[in-house]
Design a protein around this motif. Structure first.
Motif, short mmCIF file in Angstrom:
data_model
loop_
_atom_site.label_atom_id
_atom_site.label_comp_id
_atom_site.label_asym_id
_atom_site.label_seq_id
_atom_site.Cartn_x
_atom_site.Cartn_y
_atom_site.Cartn_z
N VAL A 175 0.87 -0.96 0.26
CA VAL A 175 0.02 0.06 0.27
C VAL A 175 0.61 1.41 -0.19
CG1 VAL A 175 -2.06 -1.13 1.02
CG2 VAL A 175 -0.34 -0.46 2.45
N ARG A 176 2.26 1.37 -0.94
CA ARG A 176 2.77 2.68 -0.76
C ARG A 176 2.40 3.54 -1.87
NH1 ARG A 176 8.10 0.82 -4.59
NH2 ARG A 176 7.18 0.42 -6.86
N HIS A 177 2.78 4.89 -1.17
CA HIS A 177 1.76 5.79 -1.36
C HIS A 177 2.35 6.17 -3.00
CE1 HIS A 177 0.55 6.77 2.65
NE2 HIS A 177 -0.17 6.27 2.26
N TYR A 178 1.33 6.60 -3.57
CA TYR A 178 2.21 7.32 -4.56
C TYR A 178 1.97 8.97 -4.98
CZ TYR A 178 0.54 2.93 -7.72
OH TYR A 178 0.30 1.32 -8.10
N ASP A 179 2.78 9.37 -6.43
CA ASP A 179 2.52 10.42 -6.47
C ASP A 179 1.93 10.53 -7.72
OD1 ASP A 179 2.64 13.04 -8.11
OD2 ASP A 179 4.98 12.43 -8.27
N GLY A 180 0.04 10.72 -8.40
CA GLY A 180 -0.63 10.76 -9.15
C GLY A 180 0.24 11.90 -9.67
N ARG A 181 0.76 11.84 -11.06
CA ARG A 181 1.54 12.78 -12.18
C ARG A 181 0.12 12.72 -12.89
NH1 ARG A 181 6.77 10.96 -14.28
NH2 ARG A 181 6.67 13.69 -15.34
N VAL A 182 0.02 14.45 -12.98
CA VAL A 182 -0.49 14.46 -14.38
C VAL A 182 -0.06 15.12 -15.46
CG1 VAL A 182 -2.77 15.54 -15.73
CG2 VAL A 182 -2.48 15.01 -12.98
N VAL A 183 0.70 14.92 -16.38
CA VAL A 183 1.59 15.90 -17.28
C VAL A 183 0.85 16.37 -18.23
CG1 VAL A 183 3.60 15.23 -18.97
CG2 VAL A 183 2.78 13.68 -16.88
N PRO A 184 0.69 17.93 -18.69
CA PRO A 184 -0.02 18.37 -19.60
C PRO A 184 0.42 18.18 -20.97
CG PRO A 184 1.00 19.36 -17.83
CD PRO A 184 1.36 18.53 -17.71
N GLY A 185 -0.31 18.73 -21.79
CA GLY A 185 0.55 18.27 -23.46
C GLY A 185 -0.34 19.06 -24.48
N HIS A 186 0.13 18.59 -25.43
CA HIS A 186 -1.04 19.15 -26.28
C HIS A 186 -1.34 18.28 -28.05
CE1 HIS A 186 -0.03 23.15 -24.52
NE2 HIS A 186 -1.29 23.46 -24.62
N ASP A 187 -2.41 18.30 -28.11
CA ASP A 187 -2.60 17.21 -29.26
C ASP A 187 -2.74 17.71 -30.18
OD1 ASP A 187 -5.17 19.25 -30.25
OD2 ASP A 187 -6.69 17.95 -29.40
N PRO A 188 -2.25 17.31 -32.05
CA PRO A 188 -2.13 17.84 -32.68
C PRO A 188 -2.55 18.52 -33.40
CG PRO A 188 -2.13 15.49 -33.46
CD PRO A 188 -2.64 16.17 -31.87
N ARG A 189 -3.36 19.08 -32.75
CA ARG A 189 -3.98 20.61 -33.21
C ARG A 189 -4.51 21.90 -32.15
NH1 ARG A 189 -11.17 18.27 -35.43
NH2 ARG A 189 -9.65 17.47 -37.03
N GLY A 190 -3.14 21.63 -31.32
CA GLY A 190 -2.50 22.90 -30.31
C GLY A 190 -4.04 22.71 -29.24
N ARG A 191 -4.45 21.59 -28.80
CA ARG A 191 -5.95 21.69 -27.65
C ARG A 191 -5.13 21.68 -26.97
NH1 ARG A 191 -10.75 18.97 -31.45
NH2 ARG A 191 -8.78 17.76 -31.27
N PRO A 192 -5.49 22.09 -25.55
CA PRO A 192 -4.35 21.27 -24.38
C PRO A 192 -4.88 19.55 -23.78
CG PRO A 192 -6.05 23.35 -23.58
CD PRO A 192 -6.06 23.14 -24.71
N HIS A 193 -4.22 19.03 -23.00
CA HIS A 193 -4.66 17.55 -23.35
C HIS A 193 -4.26 17.59 -21.99
CE1 HIS A 193 -1.95 15.30 -25.59
NE2 HIS A 193 -1.41 15.88 -25.01
N PHE A 194 -4.41 16.10 -21.07
CA PHE A 194 -3.28 15.21 -19.97
C PHE A 194 -3.23 13.88 -20.02
CE2 PHE A 194 -5.56 19.17 -18.40
CZ PHE A 194 -4.73 20.35 -18.21
N TRP A 195 -1.95 13.78 -19.52
CA TRP A 195 -1.77 12.31 -19.20
C TRP A 195 -2.31 11.71 -18.22
CZ3 TRP A 195 0.01 7.66 -22.35
CH2 TRP A 195 -0.44 7.88 -23.78
#
Ligand code: MN
Length: 242
Positions: A175-195
């Protein structure tokens, strides 16, 4: 012995085929699995529309694809076949260790079994760039199924294979803890998205599933459906009697 096999990677996964090929040594096998990948769907169920179950060729196995979630496949598969003794889920392409149990579709298919009064076993394997070498794992899959189907009676077990096993170990869930990382980026049309991704923050505790697989052991973790925190319940009742 009737053995129902589901997964969350979809009915055409090589891991499902590898599991079915070994499982048939222990009884009558039927595959009922999602028609498309359902990884990380957790224990979702479909109740707002009907489900279809269609025969599909997976080697010479009796196999059916369902347009639903992993848990749906077990529910529909058990209802359609009847007299199922044990449900296997996997073999997942990717481990299901520690906190990943919460969102794993592989675990959900296995968990659906005890909800129906049956035994459930989830099986997962590590993936790097290439799919796991299931032919090399076959003797180990056979040993695990022999232990968990024929000799032990745990209602629900989470099994994780290392790349090259050295043996089997009973373990606890990490049950070790996680860093819930959210990596921002942009799709091919330049719109923001998140991984969304997770990074473990702490090393694995000895005796846990994650520790065992890192040490080269096949990890066998008995699980329960009752999530009640007995310690917290006792302390709460003592602090604030109701
Ligand atoms: Mn999966």
């Amino acid at each position: 012995m009737r053995i129902l096999i589901a997964n969350d990677d979809g009915i055409y996964s090589p891991g499902l085929r590898a599991l079915a090929d070994v499982a048939r040594r222990f009884g009558e096998v039927r595959i009922v699995a999602p028609d498309v990948e359902q990884s990380s769907m957790g224990h979702a169920i479909t109740h707002s529309r009907p489900l279809t179950i269609r025969a599909t060729a997976i080697g010479d196995h009796a196999a059916f694809r369902v347009n639903g979630t992993p848990a749906d496949c077990v529910t529909v598969g058990v209802a359609d076949w009847g007299n199922v003794d044990v449900v296997l889920s996997g073999i997942n392409l990717g481990t299901n260790l520690g906190n990943s149990i919460w969102h794993s579709g592989t675990l959900a298919a296995a968990k659906q079994a005890p909800l129906l009064g049956l035994r459930g076993i989830a099986l997962s394997s590590p993936t790097a760039d290439d799919p796991p070498d299931f032919a090399a794992l076959t003797p180990w899959i056979d040993q695990v199924l022999d232990l968990l189907i024929m000799h032990d009676r745990c209602p629900l077990v989470n099994v994780n294979f290392p790349t090259v096993p050295r043996g089997m170990r009973w373990t606890r869930q990490s049950v070790r803890h996680y860093d819930g990382r959210v990596v921002p980026g942009h799709d091919p049309r330049g719109r923001p998205h998140f991984w969304i991704t997770t990074v473990p923050l702490e090393p694995p505790e000895e005796g846990t599933d994650r520790w065992a697989v890192e040490q080269g052991w096949i990890s066998l973790t008995p699980l329960r459906l009752d999530l009640t925190d007995e310690t917290a319940l006792a302390e709460a009742e003592r602090r604030n009697p109701t």
